[in-house]
Design a protein around this motif. Structure first.
Motif, PDB file in Angstrom:
ATOM      1  N   GLY A 154      29.488  37.544  27.112  1.00 15.25           N
ATOM      2  CA  GLY A 154      29.722  36.118  27.334  1.00 15.25           C
ATOM      3  C   GLY A 154      30.797  35.874  28.375  1.00 15.25           C
ATOM      4  O   GLY A 154      30.693  34.935  29.179  1.00 15.25           O
ATOM      5  N   LYS A 155      31.828  36.707  28.388  1.00 10.61           N
ATOM      6  CA  LYS A 155      32.892  36.549  29.379  1.00 10.61           C
ATOM      7  C   LYS A 155      32.379  36.849  30.779  1.00 10.61           C
ATOM      8  O   LYS A 155      32.704  36.131  31.734  1.00 10.61           O
ATOM      9  CB  LYS A 155      34.077  37.463  29.060  1.00 10.61           C
ATOM     10  N   LEU A 156      31.571  37.905  30.910  1.00 10.58           N
ATOM     11  CA  LEU A 156      31.013  38.229  32.227  1.00 10.58           C
ATOM     12  C   LEU A 156      30.109  37.104  32.717  1.00 10.58           C
ATOM     13  O   LEU A 156      30.095  36.787  33.915  1.00 10.58           O
ATOM     14  CB  LEU A 156      30.246  39.546  32.168  1.00 10.58           C
ATOM     15  N   LYS A 173      23.108  29.572  33.560  1.00 11.83           N
ATOM     16  CA  LYS A 173      22.533  28.987  34.779  1.00 11.83           C
ATOM     17  C   LYS A 173      23.506  29.103  35.944  1.00 11.83           C
ATOM     18  O   LYS A 173      23.126  29.390  37.076  1.00 11.83           O
ATOM     19  CB  LYS A 173      22.166  27.517  34.545  1.00 11.83           C
ATOM     20  N   THR A 174      24.784  28.884  35.649  1.00 12.63           N
ATOM     21  CA  THR A 174      25.803  28.960  36.690  1.00 12.63           C
ATOM     22  C   THR A 174      25.957  30.384  37.207  1.00 12.63           C
ATOM     23  O   THR A 174      26.205  30.605  38.397  1.00 12.63           O
ATOM     24  CB  THR A 174      27.151  28.451  36.140  1.00 12.63           C
ATOM     25  N   ALA A 175      25.798  31.363  36.311  1.00  9.69           N
ATOM     26  CA  ALA A 175      25.965  32.765  36.691  1.00  9.69           C
ATOM     27  C   ALA A 175      24.771  33.316  37.451  1.00  9.69           C
ATOM     28  O   ALA A 175      24.884  34.337  38.145  1.00  9.69           O
ATOM     29  CB  ALA A 175      26.222  33.618  35.448  1.00  9.69           C
ATOM     30  N   ASP A 229      32.300  34.180  33.796  1.00  9.05           N
ATOM     31  CA  ASP A 229      33.007  34.482  35.053  1.00  9.05           C
ATOM     32  C   ASP A 229      32.066  34.527  36.256  1.00  9.05           C
ATOM     33  O   ASP A 229      32.522  34.553  37.395  1.00  9.05           O
ATOM     34  CB  ASP A 229      33.739  35.826  34.941  1.00  9.05           C
ATOM     35  N   GLY A 230      30.769  34.572  35.996  1.00 13.74           N
ATOM     36  CA  GLY A 230      29.805  34.677  37.085  1.00 13.74           C
ATOM     37  C   GLY A 230      29.570  33.346  37.770  1.00 13.74           C
ATOM     38  O   GLY A 230      29.459  32.305  37.124  1.00 13.74           O
TER      39      GLY A 230
END
Length: 244
Positions: free
Chosen positions: A126-128, A168-170, A131-132
């Motif tokens: 979830g953190k990766l 979606k953002t990542a 951060d993406g």
């Protein structure tokens, strides 16, 4: 019959306890009474990589994030399908699972952790994802028995509206979020649609021989933009079930 032997246990940060078991050449990873993975049944996990390749296989230098190392089925399938220019990041929260891959299950992993395309990150996937920023061509999630936090409650944040917005953002435009599940979940399908994903729900067999239980894999393509919605997912009231 050869009895099962518990080789090791591992605490999940913020969650329960994993048990690695062996019977002859067969391995099993258990969470309580739920079997999360068995070395004899890899079909639906391999399907995650195959479905990703169908969607993004033609891209140059694809960047792929896999959530959950498990027994490496998805990773090995991805390495077999994608070319030498691919980059595959595997996020694994539990350090012991990585140690099992290099220790008692080393023969099963067949050296894939040392492939130059692979990076193993001991971290919450979830953190990766959070951060993406348009980093990934594909995000493959196989960390629970479905779109709810079975292994630990905090994983609910991967599947609620906020988590889907982060995914979606990542993702790059046209990238795909692929999620494994023990069975269907209408609420999750609705959330994917409302979050702006174009989604296919694919049924796959547990076994590579086309037999065994039918599991569900969502293939959600990142099309257009969407506004983040607040809210969290409920457990849905359904009891946790084993994967097989």
């Amino acid at each position: 019959m050869i009895p099962w032997v518990v080789l090791d246990t591992a605490k999940i940060p913020g969650g329960g306890e994993l048990r690695l078991k062996q019977r002859g050449t067969e391995f099993s990873i258990m969470l309580g009474s739920n079997e999360l993975m068995n070395s004899r049944l890899s079909g639906s996990e391999e399907a995650l990589a195959k479905l990703a390749h169908e969607r993004i296989g033609g891209r140059s230098k694809p960047n792929i994030l896999i959530g959950g190392l498990g027994m490496g089925f998805t990773l090995r399938a991805a390495l077999a399908l994608f070319g030498k220019d691919a980059r595959i990041v595997v996020a694994e929260l539990v350090s012991e699972v990585i140690a099992w891959a290099r220790g008692p299950m080393a023969e099963l992993f067949a050296g894939c952790l040392d492939d130059p395309r692979v990076e193993i990150v001991e971290a919450d996937v979830g953190k990766l994802i959070r951060d993406g920023m348009g980093d990934y061509d594909a995000i493959l999630l196989d960390v629970d028995n479905g779109p709810e936090g079975l292994s630990r409650d905090a994983n609910d944040s991967l599947y609620n509206y906020t988590g889907l917005y982060a995914a979606k953002t990542a993702l790059k435009p046209g990238g795909v979020l692929i999620v494994w599940s023990q069975g269907p979940d209408k609420s999750f399908s609705r959330r994917l649609h409302e979050s702006g994903f174009v989604t296919d729900e694919v049924k796959v067999r547990a076994s590579t021989k086309g037999s065994g239980a039918r599991h569900v894999v969502w293939v959600a393509a990142n099309r257009g933009t969407t506004k983040e919605k607040d809210g969290t997912t409920a457990k849905g009231g359904r009891a946790a079930k084993g994967r097989r």
